[in-house]
Design a protein around this motif. Structure first.
Motif, PDB file in Angstrom:
ATOM      1  N   TYR A 254       7.013  30.215  27.930  1.00 18.20           N
ATOM      2  CA  TYR A 254       6.731  30.329  26.655  1.00 18.20           C
ATOM      3  C   TYR A 254       7.562  28.829  26.234  1.00 18.20           C
ATOM      4  N   GLN A 255       8.014  28.098  26.822  1.00 13.52           N
ATOM      5  CA  GLN A 255       8.951  26.951  26.343  1.00 13.52           C
ATOM      6  C   GLN A 255       7.871  25.872  26.368  1.00 13.52           C
ATOM      7  N   ARG A 256       8.291  25.023  25.369  1.00 14.37           N
ATOM      8  CA  ARG A 256       7.386  23.724  24.965  1.00 14.37           C
ATOM      9  C   ARG A 256       5.737  24.171  24.696  1.00 14.37           C
ATOM     10  N   VAL A 257       5.843  25.112  24.143  1.00 13.24           N
ATOM     11  CA  VAL A 257       4.330  25.587  23.586  1.00 13.24           C
ATOM     12  C   VAL A 257       4.213  25.418  22.063  1.00 13.24           C
ATOM     13  N   TRP A 258       4.993  25.455  21.306  1.00  7.98           N
ATOM     14  CA  TRP A 258       4.967  25.144  19.863  1.00  7.98           C
ATOM     15  C   TRP A 258       5.287  23.806  19.478  1.00  7.98           C
ATOM     16  N   ASN A 259       5.299  23.789  17.996  1.00  6.49           N
ATOM     17  CA  ASN A 259       5.829  22.532  17.577  1.00  6.49           C
ATOM     18  C   ASN A 259       7.296  21.834  17.799  1.00  6.49           C
ATOM     19  N   GLY A 260       7.417  20.930  17.850  1.00  7.44           N
ATOM     20  CA  GLY A 260       8.794  20.121  18.184  1.00  7.44           C
ATOM     21  C   GLY A 260       9.412  19.867  16.816  1.00  7.44           C
ATOM     22  N   GLN A 261      10.266  18.674  16.845  1.00  5.02           N
ATOM     23  CA  GLN A 261      10.766  17.997  15.797  1.00  5.02           C
ATOM     24  C   GLN A 261       9.660  17.717  14.852  1.00  5.02           C
ATOM     25  N   ASN A 262      10.047  17.565  13.572  1.00  4.37           N
ATOM     26  CA  ASN A 262       9.139  17.140  12.197  1.00  4.37           C
ATOM     27  C   ASN A 262       8.690  15.570  12.625  1.00  4.37           C
ATOM     28  N   THR A 263       7.286  15.450  12.464  1.00  3.07           N
ATOM     29  CA  THR A 263       6.375  14.664  12.726  1.00  3.07           C
ATOM     30  C   THR A 263       6.800  13.478  11.418  1.00  3.07           C
ATOM     31  N   SER A 264       6.029  12.413  11.490  1.00  2.00           N
ATOM     32  CA  SER A 264       6.057  11.596  10.219  1.00  2.00           C
ATOM     33  C   SER A 264       5.404  12.102   9.101  1.00  2.00           C
ATOM     34  N   ALA A 265       4.394  12.719   9.390  1.00  3.03           N
ATOM     35  CA  ALA A 265       3.464  13.429   8.417  1.00  3.03           C
ATOM     36  C   ALA A 265       4.376  14.589   7.771  1.00  3.03           C
ATOM     37  N   ASP A 266       5.167  15.481   8.634  1.00  6.88           N
ATOM     38  CA  ASP A 266       5.890  16.477   7.994  1.00  6.88           C
ATOM     39  C   ASP A 266       7.084  15.812   7.166  1.00  6.88           C
TER      40      ASP A 266
END
Length: 816
Positions: A254-266
């Motif tokens: 379950y690691q590296r499954v969901w979103n990471g750091q904020n993107t430029s859009a975030d």
């Protein structure tokens, strides 16, 4: 000389036939060979191209040679290891946490609470702690050896005109027609204006919000505006914290499954809020926006798929479709999207039809079921679309969104292990569907058939076409083979059912193999709960070893388990305890003694008779005995063989356990037998099945039988405590580093007290890690050098086990 040299270089350059023809035409016109230069640029990347994949892999502790893989002949000569050896070595690193304090502090700076990044642990080449379980060949994520590409994901771009409002947990945007938006993570979506399409469903404005799961393990669902007011649709996206992301603390899968750091859009939508604010979802314009540098792709359906779904959905309540095809052809994806398309809550004014009867979903794939853990076939009645892969909805709680009407435990991931039992289970599920039609006459039927399409599987498929009363047959491969398509077409013609052949749509990049996805799904199943009053489930990251089990009497006056069966093999009754302890079993309710096939006078006689009218548990379960209700549970007397531990072994049939009769049995779910207490004659079970369900089963005069099939052992449950202990240590070190950075105190009177308290706490946490690593069937290697890996490999070879390859495309990886 210059012209001759250019011609020589042109002839040596590789090109296609079309390019060569163009080059000859240009050469005849005495023009410069510009096309040759273009071909060179297309076929080979520029020498100064940034290597994002290398940087990402160095961050994750994986060497460049392991991740990039051979690309040239020279690199192939250097890489002498086999694919299996490469994957094994890679898995040893992916599953393991670091041991150096410097690496821990670096990792802790990147991790925060459950809403922080889903970032894996940093690993070094020399200091890596590895965990190896029994057949751990599929216990860690697989890496891809291809180079990352900047792949477009969203057509829409967020700006001040498209962002209506935003805060640390909510984002409301406008999406123009024929534009789409790709998101990674978990979120609730609320349609305020316009109509959007999402995973096959068309969502109209309503007061209902839908839960969407978009992990990196699958192609990302795309939010597309179909129609809207002034050509725009308005949608509100909201973060959700349900605990599913925290399963990374107990499993590396379950690691590296969901979103990471904020993107430029975030970052553009989080202006004015706290600096460290993060949502549980991220908006991505391209795959390069992902901070973890994963292979992300949007899921765009083939035009033939979309046209077929539209034509099938127009049949409304008369739809009876069978979806079949070879493995890895997209059957499950097509069935999921068709299901959502039929369940789209369209208003009555659109086409004059409102689906109030729901959809019947007959899942005949025990290897990759949609709404149950592996090893089962079932009939589900669904009334709302589902947005997410199977491990995000491993069970249904019977709420307004859907319920499992009946399920049968096959005991294996492939129906070929016992085709007769598989066919009988299908016949019973068809009877249940006919009963459903009496209450919901306009209920469509979608049948998901497994990839078992050759041999006996083809016979079963043609039999289904002839007896189901289908309206359509969909075959998911334009490449045949003819020996399969021919008999299916003939059966469809005889049944006067149209057959549609669609192209397969396999996933280009696979970050999890089929065995890994099954492991994720069953782990999600055991950690999921459905609290009363909540429309969406919750997950707990607490290891199963730290949860309170249910204690059930298997002998005595208050016996709650009528019998224990072992499918597929004959064992000595004295070995039953060793076979079931620590194994996954199916909890099956039976209605009558005729459920036990093979019952005859020649069956072994029980060495003792016990009443079985009550189930006791450590939890408070309110129930009445069967005698008080005037009901008697089905008797298994004459079929039970008592083992030395007094376990009720159902030894029916000719020397082995014959499967239960599907007509009078129903699988309630799965359980793990944690231990067998021979002193008190109790079984300790870990199961997500509510205690009320077990109590009602016995109150209604039914008996409970535990069935041990051929499913993989729960190795993930063995290593949960270890990974949880490592995660607790990392979190504490993160707190210490944060306090030091801010110059704050940990609660002591002075710095010396703080250091003493921190040292004592770290000592306790590391003692927990040491205890968790000292368990059977798991090996922890603190030094990941080549010598230590070889020593661990020799140690594992001394154990008798069956190993499975973990890389996609392996011969042992079959998706039946």
């Amino acid at each position: 000389m210059v012209k001759r040299k250019a011609e020589k270089q042109q002839s040596a350059a590789p090109m296609s036939a079309v390019a060569a023809r163009k080059a000859r035409q240009q050469q005849a016109q005495n023009s410069a060979p510009k096309n040759d230069v273009d071909i060179e640029i297309v076929t080979e990347p520029p020498s100064k191209r940034p290597r994002r994949s290398t940087e990402a892999n160095e961050t994750n502790g994986v060497s460049e040679t392991e991740t990039r893989g051979p690309r040239t002949r020279s690199s192939k000569k250097q890489d002498t290891s086999s694919p299996a050896e490469t994957v094994k070595g890679r898995q040893k690193k992916d599953i393991q946490p670091p041991v150096s304090q410097a690496q821990e502090e670096t990792n802790e700076a990147e991790l925060s609470d459950e809403r922080q990044n889903d970032v894996p642990e940093d690993m070094s080449e020399d200091e890596v702690a590895s965990v190896a379980g029994d057949a751990d060949g599929y216990e860690s994520p697989a890496d891809t050896s291809t180079e990352l590409q900047n792949f477009p994901l969203s057509k829409a771009r967020l700006n001040k005109n498209t962002i209506l409002y935003a805060d640390e947990g909510t984002l409301c945007v406008r999406v123009k027609e024929r534009m789409n938006l790709a998101l990674l993570g978990q979120y609730d979506i609320w349609i305020k204006r316009g109509v959007i399409s999402l995973m096959g469903a068309k969502l109209h404005p309503s007061a209902h919000a839908y839960r969407v799961y978009a992990p990196s393990t699958h192609s990302l669902p795309v939010i597309k505006c179909v129609s809207g007011v002034d050509g725009e649709a308005e949608v509100e996206l909201k973060s959700c914290n349900n605990g599913l992301a925290r399963l990374r603390d107990i499993s590396p899968l379950y690691q590296r499954v969901w979103n990471g750091q904020n993107t430029s859009a975030d970052k553009a939508t989080l202006k004015g809020v706290a600096k460290d604010s993060r949502r549980t979802f991220s908006v991505l314009y391209t795959s390069a926006d992902d901070s973890l540098k994963r292979h992300l792709r949007p899921l765009h359906l083939d035009k033939k798929w979309s046209a077929s779904m539209k034509a099938l959905s127009q049949k409304q309540g008369q739809l009876r479709v069978l979806v079949c095809g070879p493995k890895a052809s997209g059957k499950s994806t097509f069935s999921r999207y068709l299901l959502n398309h039929v369940l789209s809550p369209a208003p009555e004014t659109e086409n004059g039809y409102v689906n109030t009867d729901g959809v019947a979903f007959l899942d005949l794939d025990p290897g990759q079921p949609e709404f149950t853990p592996m090893g089962q076939v079932y009939l589900a009645h669904l009334k709302a679309p589902f947005f997410g892969p199977p491990f995000t909805h491993p069970s249904l709680d019977g709420s307004r969104d859907g319920q499992i009407l009946r399920a049968h435990h096959i005991g294996a991931t492939s129906p070929k292990e016992d085709p007769d039992h598989y066919a009988m289970a299908i016949m019973d599920l068809l009877d249940q569907y006919r009963s459903l039609l009496a209450r919901y006459p306009q209920c469509p039927l979608i049948v998901n058939y497994p990839g078992w399409i050759f041999g006996q599987g083809l016979e079963v498929a043609t039999w289904l076409i002839g007896c189901l009363g289908l309206s359509d047959v969909v075959y998911m491969s334009e490449k045949g083979p003819y020996e399969v398509v021919g008999p299916l077409s003939l059966a469809a013609n005889e049944a006067r059912v149209p057959m549609t052949i669609l192209p397969s749509q396999p996933t280009e990049f696979v970050s999890r193999s089929s065995a890994q996805l099954r492991s994720m799904q069953i782990q999600s199943y055991f950690h999921q709960s459905h609290p009363a009053g909540l429309s969406n489930p919750l997950w707990s990251e607490t290891p199963l070893s730290r949860t309170r089990p249910i204690a059930v009497n298997y002998a005595g006056d208050k016996q709650g388990i009528s019998g224990i069966m072992v499918m597929g093999s004959q064992i000595n009754p004295e070995m039953l305890r060793e076979v079931i302890e620590g194994a996954i079993v199916a909890v099956v309710e039976i209605d009558s003694p005729n459920t036990l096939w093979g019952a005859s006078s020649s069956a072994p006689v029980a060495s003792g008779s016990d009443n079985h009218d009550e189930l006791e548990a450590d939890e408070d379960i309110d129930m009445e005995s069967d005698q008080q209700n005037g009901q008697t549970a089905p008797s298994t007397e004459g079929l039970v063989v008592r083992t030395p531990e007094r376990l009720p072994y159902l030894f029916a049939g000719s020397g082995s356990c014959t499967p239960l009769d599907p007509k009078s049995s129903n699988c309630l779910g799965l359980a793990i037998i944690r231990s067998v207490n021979t002193g008190s004659h109790k079984l300790e079970l870990s199961t997500p099945i509510p205690s009320s369900v077990l109590s009602n089963t016995i109150e209604q005069g039914r008996s409970i039988v535990l069935v041990r099939g051929q499913l993989d052992n729960p190795n993930w449950a063995i290593s949960e405590e270890y990974h949880s202990a490592r995660a607790a240590e990392r979190r504490y070190q993160q707190i210490i580093s944060r306090l030091k950075k801010n110059g704050e105190s940990a609660g002591g009177n002075n710095q010396a007290d703080d250091q003493a308290t921190q040292k004592q706490t770290l000592s306790l946490l590391r003692e927990r890690i040491r205890r968790a690593s000292n368990v059977p069937w798991m090996t922890v290697v603190e030094d990941n050098s080549r010598h230590q890996r070889e020593v661990a490999a020799r140690r594992e070879k001394s154990l008798w086990k069956l190993r499975k390859k973990a890389y996609p495309g392996s011969e042992s990886e079959t998706e039946w």
